[in-house]
Every structure is written in structure tokens, then in C-alpha cells.
Design a protein around this motif. Sequence first.
Motif, PDB file in Angstrom:
ATOM      1  N   ALA A 180      -3.376  23.520  -2.514  1.00  0.00           N
ATOM      2  CA  ALA A 180      -3.590  23.212  -1.098  1.00  0.00           C
ATOM      3  C   ALA A 180      -3.345  21.732  -0.833  1.00  0.00           C
ATOM      4  N   GLU A 181      -3.808  20.874  -1.742  1.00  0.00           N
ATOM      5  CA  GLU A 181      -3.624  19.435  -1.525  1.00  0.00           C
ATOM      6  C   GLU A 181      -2.149  19.066  -1.618  1.00  0.00           C
TER       7      GLU A 181
ATOM      8  N   GLN B 261       0.092   4.121  -2.310  1.00  0.00           N
ATOM      9  CA  GLN B 261      -1.081   4.968  -2.098  1.00  0.00           C
ATOM     10  C   GLN B 261      -0.767   6.149  -1.183  1.00  0.00           C
ATOM     11  N   ASN B 262       0.442   6.203  -0.672  1.00  0.00           N
ATOM     12  CA  ASN B 262       0.813   7.299   0.220  1.00  0.00           C
ATOM     13  C   ASN B 262       0.907   8.587  -0.599  1.00  0.00           C
ATOM     14  N   PRO B 263       0.084   9.587  -0.305  1.00  0.00           N
ATOM     15  CA  PRO B 263       0.087  10.805  -1.131  1.00  0.00           C
ATOM     16  C   PRO B 263       1.388  11.592  -1.019  1.00  0.00           C
TER      17      PRO B 263
ATOM     18  N   GLN C  16       3.495  18.149   3.387  1.00  0.00           N
ATOM     19  CA  GLN C  16       3.649  18.362   4.831  1.00  0.00           C
ATOM     20  C   GLN C  16       3.588  17.048   5.581  1.00  0.00           C
ATOM     21  N   GLY C  17       2.669  16.181   5.195  1.00  0.00           N
ATOM     22  CA  GLY C  17       2.566  14.873   5.826  1.00  0.00           C
ATOM     23  C   GLY C  17       3.818  14.058   5.648  1.00  0.00           C
ATOM     24  N   ARG C  18       4.448  14.193   4.483  1.00  0.00           N
ATOM     25  CA  ARG C  18       5.667  13.434   4.214  1.00  0.00           C
ATOM     26  C   ARG C  18       6.846  13.988   4.990  1.00  0.00           C
TER      27      ARG C  18
ATOM     28  N   PHE D  50       0.802  -1.218   0.000  1.00  0.00           N
ATOM     29  CA  PHE D  50       0.000   0.000   0.000  1.00  0.00           C
ATOM     30  C   PHE D  50       0.846   1.285   0.000  1.00  0.00           C
TER      31      PHE D  50
ATOM     32  N   GLN E 122      -0.378  19.993   1.566  1.00  0.00           N
ATOM     33  CA  GLN E 122      -0.770  19.135   2.687  1.00  0.00           C
ATOM     34  C   GLN E 122      -0.154  17.747   2.552  1.00  0.00           C
ATOM     35  N   ALA E 123      -0.080  17.248   1.313  1.00  0.00           N
ATOM     36  CA  ALA E 123       0.558  15.940   1.090  1.00  0.00           C
ATOM     37  C   ALA E 123       2.057  16.016   1.419  1.00  0.00           C
TER      38      ALA E 123
END
Lengths: 486, 110
Positions: B50-51, B16-18, B57-59, B13, B54-55
Motif C-alpha cells: 500500500a505504501e 527524502q521524497n518517497p 502515485q504521488g510521483r 531534501f 501511494q508513494a
Amino acid sequence: MTAFIPFLIPMLLGYFALTALLRSAPIRYKNLFLSAASLPTGFGICSVILFFSLWTMPSQAKLISISASIAATLILGSFLFWGNLKAGHCTFFSLISSFKTLPRKFLLAIPKSKAAVLKLALLAAGILVFFAALWAMIQFFTLSVSTNITGGWDARYMWSLKAKLMFRSPEAWQTMFHPTLSWSHSDYPLLWPGTLAWGWNCLGVESLLWPPWVSLSFYISTALILVWYLADQISPTSGYLGGTFFFTLMPPLFWSIQQYADIPVTFFMTTSGLTLITALRSGQNRLFLISGLMAGFAAWTKNEGLFFVFWTGILLAGLKTFKKRIPFLTPSSLKAFLTGLSLPLFWILAFKFFLGKTSDYFGAERSAYFYLTTVRERIGNAGVILQAFWDQMSHFTTWKGLWLFFFLSCFISFFKKTKNSGEGILLAIIFLINFDYFAAFLTSPYNLQWHFQTALQRLLTHTAPLALAFSFEILTFRKNVPKKSG
Amino acid sequence: MRKQFLAGNESFFKGQNPGLPFAIFEPHLPRNGTISFLTDTPYHPEHGSAEKIQAAQGRLAPLMLNPQPEEKTALVFCSQSEIAAARMHATGYRPLKILGDGKLIAVKRS
């Protein structure tokens, strides 16, 4: 085996905590209640342990959060075991004796009349249908999450970011409150990301598979708490049918697949509301305590939980002051509710006061005067908002007629003579919470149509199980006599 | 895919990590601090940019990504190098390390 530890510890912790709180409380189907509520309660406790570890000793937070959870589980388990031993309820011997009495219990359970056979057959059918629906739901859930493992937008970006900061960088976890990350809603409480980070701490990795399983467990727990309540208040057959009906509702399953925090808050609101009604009917102070605790956990999950706490408190205070017909609403029962609520409320207020200060709705620019003028200016939108509510609620494919049954039940409840009080309180909770959401839309800082599309269905999900319980109670014709406190 | 989920196969999976597209930046960025994040268009909370932020930033968390071109260092994530060059010119950055077509680390022009 290690993959199950993040489930095992919270399950035992929640089970021991609830068992300790409910000791000697004569609750019907207690094991069913504990099965439903243990895991979410355990997750709630673990998220709080992690939160305080991060706040007080961030460099050791990972170790402290896991070891403190294990220690709490062992201490509570030992306390219960020792208590049982002292009372002569040795679990091992009671197990042996219960096996010995099994044949006699079996013989007694054999139905002796046609009516009893029919009742048993209906119950068996109800249980079969429930587990068939549960199986089908799990199949659908696992298929859906496997195609979108990170969930919906808020889960993928906002909630996971908070959890990642808590897991990856305990020393810098407060980065989530920095103004640069204001898009991640720094005022949102931390039960959901705390649970995710706690599980990652246990697993040692940022597992993509952990959040979907946690989400599923909250969803199933919500169904089980409905089964417990309806079995207790009406009949076991109604319980399983109610649980089955819950599985057919699209929104709770959808938002569980999206891994939003709305399903956990739905669970805690539902459990708090239903234990409160049971407590009001039976006078069991320990259930008031549990209700308060669950309300607190709801507030620790989402800001909407704070609304729930507020309205439940106002309702109880109002009932105590103005209504004499509720004999079990005594000062000691109110004290029990507040005791259960006080600990969660303490850390939520600490969180709001010291950390998560900025908000979309509350802040320096949005004072009470601002809200009053906004309501006055936008009162014309009230019709649009009510229409949006109605369009959503009347959508049969989505809600399978739940809200239509609910409105029908509201109508019938005015004419139906009820021996048990409490339906009115349940109704009041449902209306007050949704009134809050109506007010939130009326004063929304966002584009209204966008806000409807992204939030309305989720918000209605919060009170859907309570509406289901209310509808079943009103539309059935027989009720179990409430089990009074011993 | 359901079988992989039930079998607990994490690696299946990962795609699927954005945040996966931003993995190329990780070795070249500090773990903490704040840098700017530039995409094809200036940031707006209701746009596609924006997406992306945010993606990213998560990484890259706990490193903070500022959507405004205010920081000394910037992560440039554009669809083409020409667009990246235009965005850097408009915001006062110069390239420091090029990691792909339109993907680079930039610093403020002194």
C-alpha cells in the motif's frame, strides 16, 4: 523575497477581511486577535479561490487563483483605507499623533503602587516565558521537520496527492475523486491541500519546504488565539501563561510536525468556539459573524469540522429556545452567526454534493439503519473506547495534566459562582465533539486498536485548546469584565 | 539539516521524497490515464504494498495507478527480476521495457 509572497498575500488578505468584518467592534486586544487569525483566514480564502477556479475554469486556474487573491487583497485594502480616510482616521497622521503621545503614555504606564509593580512584573515574566517557549518550540519544530520533510503518512501520501493534482494538472484535478484513488479519501474537504497547491502556484514549484512552514503557522496561530482569549477574558498574564502551556503539550506540536490537517482544524474550531463565547458575553454581533466564518472554515478543513458546525448550531438553537439567561443571544446575533457560516457551508455542500461523494462512514452501504444496528451490536465496545480515551487523556508526559485539570475544572464549575455565562457552552462543545469521536470509534469500519493508535490522539487535539481555555477560566479567580458592544 | 531547512535549500531534501525511486518510470509513461501497479505481493491496503503504490502515485500523478492487474499497461516494481517475472506470469502481463532489476513496464498478453 518571492519565497515570502505565499505568506504575504494570505496574511494581508486575511487581515483586511477580518478588519473589515470587525470594523468598529470594540474588541479588547484586537491587534493580537488579528495577528493570530489573519494568516489562517487568508489561507482559507485562498484555498476557496483556488477550488472555485479549478472547478469553473481549470485551464486558467493557476493564473486566476493568484490574481484573484491579489485583487481581493487590493480591493479590501483600498476599501479599508478609503473608509478610514472618510472617517478622518488617516493611518499616516494617526501614526504620527500616536508617536507624539508616546512619552505621555509611557509616563502614565509607570506603576504607582506595589500591587501595580507586581502585576507588571508578572506580565513581563509571562511574556518572557511565552517567547522563550515559542523560540524553543520553533527550534524543535525546524529540527524535526528537517529530518522528515514530507511529514506523517497522511501528509506524505494522501494530502500531498490532492495538492499535487491541483497543482500539476488543473485540467485533471478531479482525478482525486476517481474510485481508483479511493484510498485518498475523496470526501475529505480541501482547505489544507488547497493551501499547499495555492502556495505552489505562487512559488511556481512543488516546494517541499512550503507545507512545513504552513503547518507551523497554523500551530503558532492556535497558541496566539488562546493568548488573545485568555488575555481578554482573564488577564494578559493568564493569556501568555496559557499560550506557554499550549506549547508544552506534545500532541499539537507532534501533529503539526507531521503536517496533518488536524492542526488547521484545531485552529478553526478553537477560534470559532472562543469568539462565540466572547460574543455571547459581550453581545458583539460581528464576533458571532467571525465565529460562524471560522466554523465554516473548520468544516472546509476536515469532516470533523462539520460535526463542530452541527453541534454548535444545535447548541445555539437549544439555548435560544430553552434558556432565557443569555441576553446577548438575540435573533440578530444568530443571524450574524449564520451569515458568517453560510458562505463556507455553501461551497462545502457543493463540494460534498457534486464531487467528494464517497466516504468511509457515509454512503449507500452505511445507512442510518446500518448505524443503529452497528451501535446495538458493538455497544459492548463502549467500555474499551472509554478506557482508551482515559488512557490517552491521563498520559501526563503527553498532555501535561491538561485533561486532568479539565475534569477538575468541570467538577469545580458546578460550585463556582460565575458572573459571566459561557463556560457551560464551552464545556458542552468539548463534550459533544468528543462524544462524536466516541461514536465514530463505536461504528468504525476499521480495526479498533489500529484506529485508536492512528486517530485518538489527533482527535483529542481538536478540543485541547478549548479545554485549556475552560480550565484556565474556572481555575483562576479574577475575570475581566466583558467589553460590551458600543 | 535544520540550517538547510532555514536556508530554504530545496535540493538538499529531494532525497527524502518517497516517490524518488519511481522517477525512472516517468519518461516512459503517459502523463494521464490509468495503468496497473504490481509489486512483490498482491495489493492489500494493510500491507507494505500500500505504501509503495501511494508513494508511486504521488510521483506519477496525474497518471492513475490501479492496484489491481486490470489495465492494459502495468508498472512493475518488484525487488528482484525473478519475482517480477512470477508476478507478471500470474497476472497475465509480458515485459515491454526493462528499467532495472525487477523494475519494468509491462503490457497485457493478448
